[in-house]
Design a protein around this motif. Structure first.
Motif, PDB file in Angstrom:
ATOM      1  N   TYR A 117       1.001  -1.152   0.087  1.00  0.00           N
ATOM      2  CA  TYR A 117       0.072  -0.350  -0.130  1.00  0.00           C
ATOM      3  C   TYR A 117       0.840   1.541   0.035  1.00  0.00           C
ATOM      4  O   TYR A 117       1.840   1.316   1.150  1.00  0.00           O
ATOM      5  CB  TYR A 117      -0.864  -0.104   1.256  1.00  0.00           C
ATOM      6  CG  TYR A 117      -2.080   1.351   1.092  1.00  0.00           C
ATOM      7  CD1 TYR A 117      -3.111   1.123   1.038  1.00  0.00           C
ATOM      8  CD2 TYR A 117      -1.559   2.403   1.739  1.00  0.00           C
ATOM      9  CE1 TYR A 117      -4.435   2.281   1.364  1.00  0.00           C
ATOM     10  CE2 TYR A 117      -2.565   3.115   1.646  1.00  0.00           C
ATOM     11  CZ  TYR A 117      -3.819   3.081   1.333  1.00  0.00           C
ATOM     12  OH  TYR A 117      -4.667   4.032   1.356  1.00  0.00           O
ATOM     13  N   SER A 119      -4.348   9.923  -2.841  1.00  0.00           N
ATOM     14  CA  SER A 119      -5.349   8.627  -2.044  1.00  0.00           C
ATOM     15  C   SER A 119      -5.229   8.740  -1.388  1.00  0.00           C
ATOM     16  O   SER A 119      -5.636   7.712   0.075  1.00  0.00           O
ATOM     17  CB  SER A 119      -3.874   7.614  -2.577  1.00  0.00           C
ATOM     18  OG  SER A 119      -2.633   7.775  -2.122  1.00  0.00           O
ATOM     19  N   ASP A 120      -4.610   9.068   0.368  1.00  0.00           N
ATOM     20  CA  ASP A 120      -4.493   9.450   1.626  1.00  0.00           C
ATOM     21  C   ASP A 120      -4.586  10.081   2.551  1.00  0.00           C
ATOM     22  O   ASP A 120      -5.214  10.887   3.407  1.00  0.00           O
ATOM     23  CB  ASP A 120      -3.494   8.072   2.144  1.00  0.00           C
ATOM     24  CG  ASP A 120      -3.533   7.352   1.664  1.00  0.00           C
ATOM     25  OD1 ASP A 120      -4.078   6.220   2.284  1.00  0.00           O
ATOM     26  OD2 ASP A 120      -2.910   6.910   0.463  1.00  0.00           O
ATOM     27  N   MET A 171     -11.109   9.859  -0.589  1.00  0.00           N
ATOM     28  CA  MET A 171     -10.123  10.429  -1.237  1.00  0.00           C
ATOM     29  C   MET A 171     -10.274  10.283  -2.735  1.00  0.00           C
ATOM     30  O   MET A 171      -9.490  10.478  -3.070  1.00  0.00           O
ATOM     31  CB  MET A 171      -8.630   9.429  -1.109  1.00  0.00           C
ATOM     32  CG  MET A 171      -8.616   9.644   0.193  1.00  0.00           C
ATOM     33  SD  MET A 171      -8.693  10.996   1.027  1.00  0.00           S
ATOM     34  CE  MET A 171      -7.208  12.381   0.406  1.00  0.00           C
ATOM     35  N   THR A 174     -12.201  -3.984  -2.297  1.00  0.00           N
ATOM     36  CA  THR A 174     -10.300  -3.100  -2.439  1.00  0.00           C
ATOM     37  C   THR A 174      -9.335  -4.771  -2.038  1.00  0.00           C
ATOM     38  O   THR A 174      -9.887  -5.598  -2.014  1.00  0.00           O
ATOM     39  CB  THR A 174     -10.339  -1.964  -2.103  1.00  0.00           C
ATOM     40  OG1 THR A 174     -10.150  -2.937  -0.666  1.00  0.00           O
ATOM     41  CG2 THR A 174     -11.629  -1.297  -1.844  1.00  0.00           C
ATOM     42  N   ASP A 179     -12.370   9.146  -9.376  1.00  0.00           N
ATOM     43  CA  ASP A 179     -11.634   8.517  -8.327  1.00  0.00           C
ATOM     44  C   ASP A 179     -10.086   8.827  -8.104  1.00  0.00           C
ATOM     45  O   ASP A 179      -9.276   9.138  -9.123  1.00  0.00           O
ATOM     46  CB  ASP A 179     -11.821   7.059  -8.120  1.00  0.00           C
ATOM     47  CG  ASP A 179     -11.899   6.408  -6.671  1.00  0.00           C
ATOM     48  OD1 ASP A 179     -11.472   7.439  -5.677  1.00  0.00           O
ATOM     49  OD2 ASP A 179     -12.489   5.463  -5.981  1.00  0.00           O
ATOM     50  N   ASP A 180      -9.614   8.924  -7.332  1.00  0.00           N
ATOM     51  CA  ASP A 180      -7.792   8.874  -6.295  1.00  0.00           C
ATOM     52  C   ASP A 180      -6.995   7.921  -7.165  1.00  0.00           C
ATOM     53  O   ASP A 180      -6.137   8.069  -8.244  1.00  0.00           O
ATOM     54  CB  ASP A 180      -8.377   9.021  -5.297  1.00  0.00           C
ATOM     55  CG  ASP A 180      -8.242   7.448  -4.346  1.00  0.00           C
ATOM     56  OD1 ASP A 180      -9.486   7.554  -4.404  1.00  0.00           O
ATOM     57  OD2 ASP A 180      -6.937   7.534  -3.639  1.00  0.00           O
ATOM     58  N   VAL A 181      -7.497   6.594  -7.307  1.00  0.00           N
ATOM     59  CA  VAL A 181      -7.354   4.925  -7.519  1.00  0.00           C
ATOM     60  C   VAL A 181      -7.742   4.277  -8.148  1.00  0.00           C
ATOM     61  O   VAL A 181      -8.704   4.211  -7.472  1.00  0.00           O
ATOM     62  CB  VAL A 181      -5.979   4.308  -5.971  1.00  0.00           C
ATOM     63  CG1 VAL A 181      -4.890   3.047  -6.269  1.00  0.00           C
ATOM     64  CG2 VAL A 181      -5.535   5.439  -5.243  1.00  0.00           C
ATOM     65  N   SER A 240      -6.964  -0.120  -8.180  1.00  0.00           N
ATOM     66  CA  SER A 240      -5.747  -1.093  -8.649  1.00  0.00           C
ATOM     67  C   SER A 240      -6.885  -2.279  -8.009  1.00  0.00           C
ATOM     68  O   SER A 240      -6.679  -2.322  -9.846  1.00  0.00           O
ATOM     69  CB  SER A 240      -5.567  -0.790  -6.740  1.00  0.00           C
ATOM     70  OG  SER A 240      -4.764  -2.384  -6.579  1.00  0.00           O
ATOM     71  N   SER A 244      -9.153   8.131 -13.141  1.00  0.00           N
ATOM     72  CA  SER A 244      -8.543   8.007 -12.350  1.00  0.00           C
ATOM     73  C   SER A 244      -7.272   9.055 -12.221  1.00  0.00           C
ATOM     74  O   SER A 244      -6.875   8.558 -13.244  1.00  0.00           O
ATOM     75  CB  SER A 244      -8.277   6.640 -11.743  1.00  0.00           C
ATOM     76  OG  SER A 244      -8.040   6.727 -10.373  1.00  0.00           O
TER      77      SER A 244
END
Ligand SMILES: O=P(O)(O)OC[C@H]1O[C@H](OP(=O)(O)OP(=O)(O)O)[C@H](O)[C@@H]1O
Ligand code: HPA
Length: 190
Positions: free
Chosen positions: A22, A28-29, A64, A100, A122-124, A126, A150
């Protein structure tokens, strides 16, 4: 292009969440803090790759996605709908499951209706679990997803989103190893 985003990603610490590597990054945080110039760089770039005049609403997912989505909303005047992780029990609320690489939960859609045209930001991306579930739920509601954007992409989850008929636009694609983050691609580069 996207110099602040690229250099901040390269400097991201990586921690283990179970088996998952991570990365920790302001976008993202929210950690350690968000430089508004970074958010502005990202929002300005997004405005060059999507047509916000086409859409009624910017849709993002708590938490986020919110900083970049609010910047887009402020810059364009297009309203923002946040997919929340808690229910409000309003009429028409739609529930969906989120999964996720490191968590499972439930998301709740309010404020969207059949015929709305939206972009999802969105931020990420995955595993793609979050966005696939959201896109399916929006399609079932009759909401038209015009674009999926993203800021950061990692792994192959974006391929699953393509299978749902929308090609996500990923600003920077990265690899995350135990030792750190490597930049793989920037949107628009070959
Ligand atoms: O492609 P996936 O594997 O689904 O991962 C991407 C999702 O994970 C993060 O959300 P998270 O649920 O951790 O919430 P946060 O935004 O509150 O950090 C991120 O904001 C995406 O929504
Ligand atoms: O590695 C990650 N870091 C931050 N947010 C994320 N969302 C999915 N994966 C990640």
């Amino acid at each position: 292009m996207l110099e602040r985003l690229k250099s901040s990603l390269i400097n991201s610490p990586v921690i283990k969440r179970g088996e998952y590597n991570y990365f920790i990054h302001p976008i993202s945080d929210g950690v350690p803090s968000i430089d508004p110039r970074l958010v502005e760089e990202i929002a300005d770039f997004i405005l060059t790759i999507t047509d916000m005049e086409e859409v009624d609403t910017v849709v993002t997912i708590e938490a986020m996605g919110i900083p970049v989505a609010i910047a887009l909303s402020l810059k364009t005047g297009v309203p923002l709908t946040i997919i929340r992780k808690r229910p409000y029990y309003l009429e028409g609320e739609v529930e969906l499951s989120q999964s996720t690489g490191y968590s499972k939960g439930v998301l709740y859609i309010n404020g969207l209706k059949k015929g709305d045209r939206v972009i999802i930001v969105d931020d990420v991306i995955s595993t793609g679990g979050t966005l696939v579930a959201l896109i399916k739920a929006l399609k079932n509601m009759g909401v038209e997803v015009v674009d999926v954007i993203s800021v950061i992409g990692r792994g192959t989850g974006y391929l699953q989103i393509k299978e749902h008929g929308v090609e996500p636009k990923i600003l920077v694609t990265i690899d995350v190893g135990e030792k750190g983050v490597e930049i793989k691609n920037v949107f628009g580069d070959k």
